[in-house]
Design an enzyme around this catalytic site. Structure first.
Site, PDB file in Angstrom:
ATOM      1  N   ARG A  29      -7.618   7.083  -5.111  1.00 34.59           N
ATOM      2  CA  ARG A  29      -7.625   7.341  -6.554  1.00 34.59           C
ATOM      3  C   ARG A  29      -6.370   8.092  -6.969  1.00 34.59           C
ATOM      4  NH1 ARG A  29     -12.519   5.695  -8.124  1.00 34.59           N
ATOM      5  NH2 ARG A  29     -14.188   5.981  -6.599  1.00 34.59           N
ATOM      6  N   ASP A  30      -5.824   7.666  -8.114  1.00 33.12           N
ATOM      7  CA  ASP A  30      -4.654   8.344  -8.661  1.00 33.12           C
ATOM      8  C   ASP A  30      -5.033   9.759  -9.092  1.00 33.12           C
ATOM      9  OD1 ASP A  30      -1.781   7.124 -10.033  1.00 33.12           O
ATOM     10  OD2 ASP A  30      -2.491   9.101 -10.654  1.00 33.12           O
ATOM     11  N   ASN A  87       5.349  -0.540 -10.794  1.00 34.01           N
ATOM     12  CA  ASN A  87       6.517   0.021 -11.470  1.00 34.01           C
ATOM     13  C   ASN A  87       7.693   0.023 -10.512  1.00 34.01           C
ATOM     14  OD1 ASN A  87       5.000   0.619 -13.795  1.00 34.01           O
ATOM     15  ND2 ASN A  87       4.323   2.576 -12.922  1.00 34.01           N
ATOM     16  N   VAL A  96       7.130   7.634  -7.478  1.00 40.18           N
ATOM     17  CA  VAL A  96       6.923   7.786  -6.030  1.00 40.18           C
ATOM     18  C   VAL A  96       7.506   6.548  -5.361  1.00 40.18           C
ATOM     19  CG1 VAL A  96       5.268   8.049  -4.158  1.00 40.18           C
ATOM     20  CG2 VAL A  96       4.830   9.168  -6.358  1.00 40.18           C
ATOM     21  N   HIS A 100       3.717   0.703  -4.513  1.00 35.15           N
ATOM     22  CA  HIS A 100       2.270   0.782  -4.745  1.00 35.15           C
ATOM     23  C   HIS A 100       1.885  -0.106  -5.909  1.00 35.15           C
ATOM     24  CE1 HIS A 100       4.398   4.048  -6.800  1.00 35.15           C
ATOM     25  NE2 HIS A 100       3.534   3.895  -7.798  1.00 35.15           N
ATOM     26  N   HIS A 102      -0.768  -0.247  -8.919  1.00 39.36           N
ATOM     27  CA  HIS A 102      -1.775   0.466  -9.699  1.00 39.36           C
ATOM     28  C   HIS A 102      -2.878  -0.521 -10.073  1.00 39.36           C
ATOM     29  CE1 HIS A 102       0.751   4.035 -10.991  1.00 39.36           C
ATOM     30  NE2 HIS A 102       1.720   3.192 -10.668  1.00 39.36           N
TER      31      HIS A 102
HETATM   32  P1  AMP Z   1       4.576   5.488 -10.269  1.00 35.28           P
HETATM   33  O1  AMP Z   1       4.936   6.294 -11.482  1.00 35.28           O
HETATM   34  O2  AMP Z   1       4.375   4.026 -10.541  1.00 35.28           O
HETATM   35  O3  AMP Z   1       5.542   5.732  -9.131  1.00 35.28           O
HETATM   36  O4  AMP Z   1       3.148   5.988  -9.820  1.00 35.28           O
HETATM   37  C1  AMP Z   1       2.960   7.096  -8.985  1.00 35.28           C
HETATM   38  C2  AMP Z   1       1.542   7.524  -9.180  1.00 35.28           C
HETATM   39  O5  AMP Z   1       1.191   8.363  -8.104  1.00 35.28           O
HETATM   40  C3  AMP Z   1       1.284   8.324 -10.462  1.00 35.28           C
HETATM   41  O6  AMP Z   1       0.319   7.635 -11.244  1.00 35.28           O
HETATM   42  C4  AMP Z   1       0.784   9.673  -9.957  1.00 35.28           C
HETATM   43  O7  AMP Z   1      -0.227  10.186 -10.771  1.00 35.28           O
HETATM   44  C5  AMP Z   1       0.278   9.308  -8.572  1.00 35.28           C
HETATM   45  N1  AMP Z   1       0.266  10.389  -7.609  1.00 35.28           N
HETATM   46  C6  AMP Z   1       1.272  11.248  -7.325  1.00 35.28           C
HETATM   47  N2  AMP Z   1       0.904  12.077  -6.341  1.00 35.28           N
HETATM   48  C7  AMP Z   1      -0.359  11.721  -5.984  1.00 35.28           C
HETATM   49  C8  AMP Z   1      -1.293  12.214  -5.031  1.00 35.28           C
HETATM   50  N3  AMP Z   1      -1.009  13.236  -4.203  1.00 35.28           N
HETATM   51  N4  AMP Z   1      -2.501  11.608  -4.953  1.00 35.28           N
HETATM   52  C9  AMP Z   1      -2.814  10.581  -5.765  1.00 35.28           C
HETATM   53  N5  AMP Z   1      -1.970  10.079  -6.683  1.00 35.28           N
HETATM   54  C10 AMP Z   1      -0.769  10.651  -6.799  1.00 35.28           C
END
Ligand code: AMP
Length: 114
Positions: A29-30, A87, A96, A100, A102
């Site tokens: 989960r995000d 993304n 990140v 990944h 979403h």
């Molecule tokens: P992006 O912006 O597409 O790179 O998405 C990165 C996602 O990772 C964001 O929606 C963050 O909320 C999520 N995220 C960052 N750190 C963590 C974590 N430790 N556990 C779960 N989700 C995370």
């Protein structure tokens, strides 16, 4: 190869609410959900962005999407609908750098996205 917070989740060095895993894919989960359901599907083998994928990664990329669809069916919202998003880099909003997918569901999602 990049070492991100997602690699730490894979190695269980930091906690995450893991909802699915197999030999290739981990889903959790995000931390900052943008919808009632917001799950991230990541490859165990890190790849910074979609730009880094090659033809050799086609099966792995497919597995990420299939895992997301299977989760949607299992959780009962597949028919209602959902969105999968990858993304890429700055303009795509990537924060990140471990590829990944979403999976967003549980509310009507707007189009075009912001
Ligand atoms: P992006 O912006 O597409 O790179 O998405 C990165 C996602 O990772 C964001 O929606 C963050 O909320 C999520 N995220 C960052 N750190 C963590 C974590 N430790 N556990 C779960 N989700 C995370």
């Amino acid at each position: 190869m990049s070492d991100t917070i997602f690699s730490k989740i894979i190695r269980r060095e930091i906690p995450a609410d893991i909802v699915y895993e197999d030999n290739d894919v981990l889903a959790f989960r995000d931390l900052n959900p943008q919808a009632p359901v917001h799950v991230l599907f990541i490859p165990r083998q890190p790849m910074p962005t979609l730009n880094d994928a090659t033809a050799a990664d086609a099966e792995l990329l497919g597995k990420l999407l299939l895992a997301a669809a299977a989760y949607a069916k299992q959780e009962g919202f597949a028919e209602q609908g959902y969105r999968t998003v990858v993304n890429c880099n700055e303009d795509g909003g990537q924060t990140v750098f471990h590829l990944h997918v979403h999976l967003l569901a549980g509310r009507r999602l707007h189009w075009p996205p912001g």
